[in-house]
Design a protein around this motif. Sequence first.
Motif, PDB file in Angstrom:
ATOM      1  N   ASP A 226     -18.431  11.703  25.709  1.00 49.81           N
ATOM      2  CA  ASP A 226     -17.264  11.427  24.571  1.00 49.81           C
ATOM      3  C   ASP A 226     -16.529  12.811  24.981  1.00 49.81           C
ATOM      4  OD1 ASP A 226     -15.313  11.212  22.830  1.00 49.81           O
ATOM      5  OD2 ASP A 226     -16.410  10.910  21.118  1.00 49.81           O
ATOM      6  N   THR A 228     -13.517  13.820  23.730  1.00 47.89           N
ATOM      7  CA  THR A 228     -12.375  13.881  22.822  1.00 47.89           C
ATOM      8  C   THR A 228     -12.006  15.602  22.763  1.00 47.89           C
ATOM      9  OG1 THR A 228     -13.051  11.840  21.836  1.00 47.89           O
ATOM     10  CG2 THR A 228     -11.562  13.261  20.618  1.00 47.89           C
ATOM     11  N   ARG A 256     -10.774   9.425  26.577  1.00 48.02           N
ATOM     12  CA  ARG A 256      -9.707   9.410  26.200  1.00 48.02           C
ATOM     13  C   ARG A 256      -8.828  10.665  26.487  1.00 48.02           C
ATOM     14  NH1 ARG A 256      -7.181  12.018  21.996  1.00 48.02           N
ATOM     15  NH2 ARG A 256      -5.360  10.916  20.775  1.00 48.02           N
TER      16      ARG A 256
END
Length: 737
Positions: A226, A228, A256
């Motif tokens: 992840d 982020t 992302r």
Amino acid sequence: MASQVSDEILPSPGNISPNSPTNSAGQIPLEQPPKLKGRQKLLQSLQRMSSSPTLTRRGRSSSTTSYRRDNKASLSCVSLSSTSYSPCLGNGSSSQLYGGLNPRPATPGCSGSPGEPQGTNARIRLMDTDGPGFTTPRTVPLPSDVRPASRGSPRTATPVGVKVEKEVITPESQPARTLDFWGDMPQELKIEIFQYLTPQEIVCCSSVSKTWNEMCYDGQLWSKVDTTEYYSKIPSDVLVKLITCGGPFVRDLNLRGCVQMREKWSTDGERISDLCRNVVKFSLEGCRINKASIYSFLLRNSRLEYINLSGLPSVTNSAMKVIARSCPQLETLNVSWCNHVDTTGLLRIVQSCERLKDLRASEIRGFKDEKFTLALFKRNTLDRLIMSRTDLTDNSLKMLIHGENPNMDILTDRPIVPPRKFRHLDLHQCPEVSDDGLKSLAHNVPDLEGLQISQCSDLTDESVMDVISTTPKLSHLELEDLENLTNITLVQLAESPCARNLEHLNISYCESLSDTGMLRVMKNCPKLQSVEMDNTRVSDLTLMEASFRIRRRGYSDELPKVGLRLMIFDCANVTWAGVREVLSSNAYIPRASRKPVSTVVTVTQTPDAGSSPETSTFVTPASSPSPSPAPTYANEIIQLKCFYGWQMTVDEHTKRVLRGDLAAASRLDRKWAEYMIATEEAGAAGAGARRRRRRAREAERLYNEDEDENDAYGVGSISALGGRRRRAQSGSSCIVM
């Protein structure tokens, strides 16, 4: 009766020399016996023969009995005629074991035969053991120092005075072993320890050594990638290495905002897709990726349950076709702001993915197509449906809720359809939705918890009230920028079943709403956590009611936390007095919980014109504290967002309250109030303008000055009598300060 006696060993005269020679059996005799001759030698030989155990095995009688052969006596009968003779003491081996002791039969009255030499050696004499009640065994055990170590081989005793040197064999000295705590630890425990580190820390640890580098890039540590928190800091090479090292272990891949992967997808996209085949959650929001890499990854991961492709220009209806064919377990799909996707591609996903629960399709064209909404009606598995900024119409919304040609109830004139499973429905900024379409939600979405119908300008009180009154679980309601909404809707909201569950309310830019409706909402909604009232007609009364309701949530000894967030930007009827009421309520302490304060009263009297003034000081002692500790902090406070000129003071006051410094918060509140009063007076016209401006400057100076000492004002804008001593100046009067 014969007396009971025990065996007795008569010692021989003289001491045994340590250097005495041993006999042929390897034993050390007590004394060298004299050499026997003639008759004595013959008798000794016969005695050995008669006591031999071989006679018993051959069937001959014992030597203790009267032995006769052909009615003639033998020589052995002459020497063994005593009835008290014990064969076990007269065998041939006895003399050898006892080192020359003569185990001849003896009687209590005679120590030996008359012909034997006296005092030549020690004898073993048996006492009277034939009497009744004798329990002592008639055998004499061997001494412990001459007992045989094994069968048939007697152990030689160590002579007295002879020292035996024992050779002690010590093992070779070994070097002390050092404890390698980390090296001896199993690999599984090392991996478990590394799992407590953040991804940034694991990457830093990889540069310690080669061994640590291998452990840090172990696939078990990267089951969740992840980015982020660090997507803008990690290089593309390191990110590709993390993904490829995780390989089949990666189940959650969130890239992302990783725009640095744009070139890597072209070169390493195929390798990433081949290694990562067990991904369950996949997010590429805001990335730059080509179509081939997306198709390759989706085709190789049939276990995908969550896909987020929002904002990707490379996603088209062809990608929707791939998802519908290769991802049958899909539950959540986010394709918002994908300009090249429409409801034609989404229709295939709705028809193929039977477990679909969450569909987010903001700014997707084609929602006016009733064929797609009919497919959603037949599926009826969605918990969340986001259709904001779309071309949704009233007919398509009715098709979504009622289906095609439903049966109507004669009494209620409502369609008879199964209730929808929607829990969150977002219809904001759908300009073609009106009251006719919104009324279809009434009585058909009983599990609805969140409803967003902001900026739907054609909606009125009628449709909104119908939906509110039939959704008892409603907790989030967005009514922003509904120009036709009035206070009737707020009153209905306060009286509806959902009032006890309402947590978030947004009525910003609803210029017709005022205190009439908001006071009812503040009173009947005890779980409110956020209220947005920008550009409305609410006034200080709403803020005062909110402060009162928050104070009723109780007090405790723990530090307070934010329980209600109010946004009152650009509300013309809200003044600084209402804002100060909120600040004072945040730092308020009940009267029973305040600390006792001593009151200081100074009195100055002047009896005559010529006499000197007399000053008297009275101190009122503080009341004794209660035995049980009283609560000192409010459980919850209000976080306020207001006019930007006041916001810095409000934020500082909130910080002091949250850290428990209520005295400093109260002092800031008082100084800010003095500053605001002086500012208003300075702006007024008429007589005394210069004096008011001077007072305003003095108030501003005091406001900007940060005093550390505690003043006379109590917590929560309640000032105590006295406090700082002040001397009154008067002619002949008594003034209590």
